[in-house]
Design a protein around this motif. Structure first.
Motif, PDB file in Angstrom:
ATOM      1  N   ARG A 195       0.856  -1.188   0.000  1.00 38.71           N
ATOM      2  CA  ARG A 195       0.000   0.000   0.000  1.00 38.71           C
ATOM      3  C   ARG A 195       0.887   1.232   0.000  1.00 38.71           C
ATOM      4  O   ARG A 195       1.600   1.454   0.966  1.00 38.71           O
ATOM      5  CB  ARG A 195      -0.927   0.012   1.223  1.00 38.71           C
ATOM      6  N   ASN A 196       0.845   1.958  -1.077  1.00 39.08           N
ATOM      7  CA  ASN A 196       1.613   3.191  -1.206  1.00 39.08           C
ATOM      8  C   ASN A 196       3.081   3.003  -0.815  1.00 39.08           C
ATOM      9  O   ASN A 196       3.632   3.767  -0.029  1.00 39.08           O
ATOM     10  CB  ASN A 196       0.951   4.294  -0.354  1.00 39.08           C
ATOM     11  N   GLY A 197       3.698   1.951  -1.353  1.00 42.36           N
ATOM     12  CA  GLY A 197       5.130   1.758  -1.178  1.00 42.36           C
ATOM     13  C   GLY A 197       5.579   0.953   0.019  1.00 42.36           C
ATOM     14  O   GLY A 197       6.776   0.741   0.204  1.00 42.36           O
ATOM     15  N   ARG A 198       4.634   0.500   0.832  1.00 43.83           N
ATOM     16  CA  ARG A 198       5.011  -0.295   2.009  1.00 43.83           C
ATOM     17  C   ARG A 198       4.200  -1.587   2.049  1.00 43.83           C
ATOM     18  O   ARG A 198       3.023  -1.602   1.687  1.00 43.83           O
ATOM     19  CB  ARG A 198       4.718   0.476   3.309  1.00 43.83           C
ATOM     20  N   TYR A 199       4.871  -2.645   2.505  1.00 44.29           N
ATOM     21  CA  TYR A 199       4.139  -3.888   2.759  1.00 44.29           C
ATOM     22  C   TYR A 199       3.449  -3.754   4.119  1.00 44.29           C
ATOM     23  O   TYR A 199       4.123  -3.549   5.138  1.00 44.29           O
ATOM     24  CB  TYR A 199       5.080  -5.091   2.767  1.00 44.29           C
ATOM     25  N   GLU A 200       2.141  -3.830   4.127  1.00 42.84           N
ATOM     26  CA  GLU A 200       1.373  -3.584   5.350  1.00 42.84           C
ATOM     27  C   GLU A 200       0.715  -4.868   5.861  1.00 42.84           C
ATOM     28  O   GLU A 200       0.399  -5.773   5.080  1.00 42.84           O
ATOM     29  CB  GLU A 200       0.274  -2.544   5.083  1.00 42.84           C
ATOM     30  N   ASP A 201       0.475  -4.894   7.176  1.00 35.72           N
ATOM     31  CA  ASP A 201      -0.232  -6.014   7.798  1.00 35.72           C
ATOM     32  C   ASP A 201      -1.740  -5.833   7.621  1.00 35.72           C
ATOM     33  O   ASP A 201      -2.235  -4.704   7.592  1.00 35.72           O
ATOM     34  CB  ASP A 201       0.053  -6.061   9.312  1.00 35.72           C
ATOM     35  N   VAL A 202      -2.450  -6.933   7.540  1.00 36.44           N
ATOM     36  CA  VAL A 202      -3.916  -6.871   7.554  1.00 36.44           C
ATOM     37  C   VAL A 202      -4.436  -7.798   8.650  1.00 36.44           C
ATOM     38  O   VAL A 202      -3.768  -8.757   9.036  1.00 36.44           O
ATOM     39  CB  VAL A 202      -4.555  -7.277   6.205  1.00 36.44           C
TER      40      VAL A 202
END
Lengths: 170, 172
Positions: free
Chosen positions: B150-157
């Motif tokens: 998301r917008n350049g970062r790997y994010e947690d869900v």
């Protein structure tokens, strides 16, 4: 007992139908108990390039175990793959699962560059969970009653392993 | 919530849904990409998939301000479950729009599809969505690390789910 690992081929259809409908395999996957070789052939002929599928074979080149990585289809999840692994009942505990896991992780880390490998294992499948733990998979949670197993809805554990390619920092 | 109308989307809604999902807040917090194409939305809305149940919410003036989907699992041993996704237009957040749409989707799931399990994923920092899902009985089951870019970062869900008893049989 020796075995070797190779890519799956459409010619493995009949062996795959036997492997994937074996009682022990059906119980701990989302497979159905009756499967046809024709369905498997069709499936293997249309295998997507985002599915990297290996088999372990005995000396007669008959499939005894199957494992693979399916890269997620969403553009924002192309660094993620679902991992699957199953071993025929009589070949369990003989190092086949371990060898397939090693092959998949090497493929992922060194040739595909995937970052997140994830899987779900039914909570009573302790042997598989222990194997995944040994290869660095961590528990991320428990999904409730997501799968029908022999007439009951049972829980699954979510596990994943993160691996960041080396030398990528600016 | 009588000022809202909930209905099934059709091919004529492609432009409105494309506009809704062009906002970074909406595409960013789902798994969509920037610059959604008209053709993509036309194809989505033209396709008839018996496993996919979409709804949209519009104002009394016919302005489309929210969209939601339920995707039923196709494997027989998972077919009691479905995944849910939704998006509400930025200006309309916090005004009961998400509640109205989610209620309609859960009514569909419980009473007309007979689903036992509805699940979803939500970015861990999407507080508005998390609050809404918790309010309607969704429980956090797992935190999936580095699941989506998301917008350049790997994010947690977070993976959340809501279980319902199987439908009753016969007269009340």
């Amino acid at each position: 007992m020796s075995f070797h690992i190779r890519r799956i081929e459409p010619e493995d259809a009949a062996a795959m139908a036997r492997l994937q409908s074996a009682p022990g395999v059906v119980r701990h996957t989302s497979q159905q108990p009756y499967q046809s070789a024709a369905d498997w052939q069709q499936k293997l002929l249309q295998l997507s390039p985002s599915c990297h599928w290996l088999v372990a074979c005995d000396a007669a080149d008959e499939v005894i175990a199957s494992a693979g990585l399916t890269i997620l289809p969403q553009a924002r999840c192309r660094h993620v793959a679902d991992l699957f692994l199953l071993v025929r009942d009589e070949w369990q505990g003989k190092g086949v699962g371990r060898a397939l896991m090693q092959a998949l992780l090497e493929l992922s880390d060194n040739w595909l560059g995937l970052i997140r490998l994830q899987l779900m294992a039914q909570q009573d499948n302790q042997r598989a969970i222990a194997l995944y733990e040994r290869f660095g998979f961590q528990h991320e949670g428990v999904v409730r009653q997501d799968i029908l197993q022999d007439g009951r809805y049972v829980d699954s554990v979510v596990m994943a392993r993160l691996h960041w390619p080396a030398g990528g920092q600016a | 919530m009588s000022q809202f109308r909930i209905r099934k989307p059709g091919p004529a809604d492609a432009a409105a849904l494309r506009a809704l999902m062009s906002d970074p807040l909406c595409y960013g917090n789902t798994l969509q990409l920037p610059y959604p194409s008209m053709q993509l939305w036309q194809q989505r809305l033209a396709a008839s998939d018996p496993l996919h149940h979409a709804l949209l919410l519009e104002t009394a003036e016919g302005q489309v301000i929210a969209h939601g989907s339920l995707w039923r699992e196709c494997a027989p041993r998972l077919a009691h479950g479905a995944s849910l996704g939704m998006a509400v237009q930025r200006e309309w957040q916090g005004q009961g729009v998400g509640s109205a749409l989610l209620q309609a989707m859960l009514d569909l799931a419980d009473n007309w599809l007979g689903l036992h399990r509805v699940e979803l994923t939500v970015f861990t920092d999407n507080a508005a969505a998390l609050g809404l899902y918790r309010k309607y009985g969704f429980v956090e089951e797992a935190c999936l690390r580095a699941y989506a870019l998301r917008n350049g970062r790997y994010e947690d869900v977070l993976k959340m789910a809501r279980l319902r008893p199987m439908p009753l049989h016969g007269p009340v």
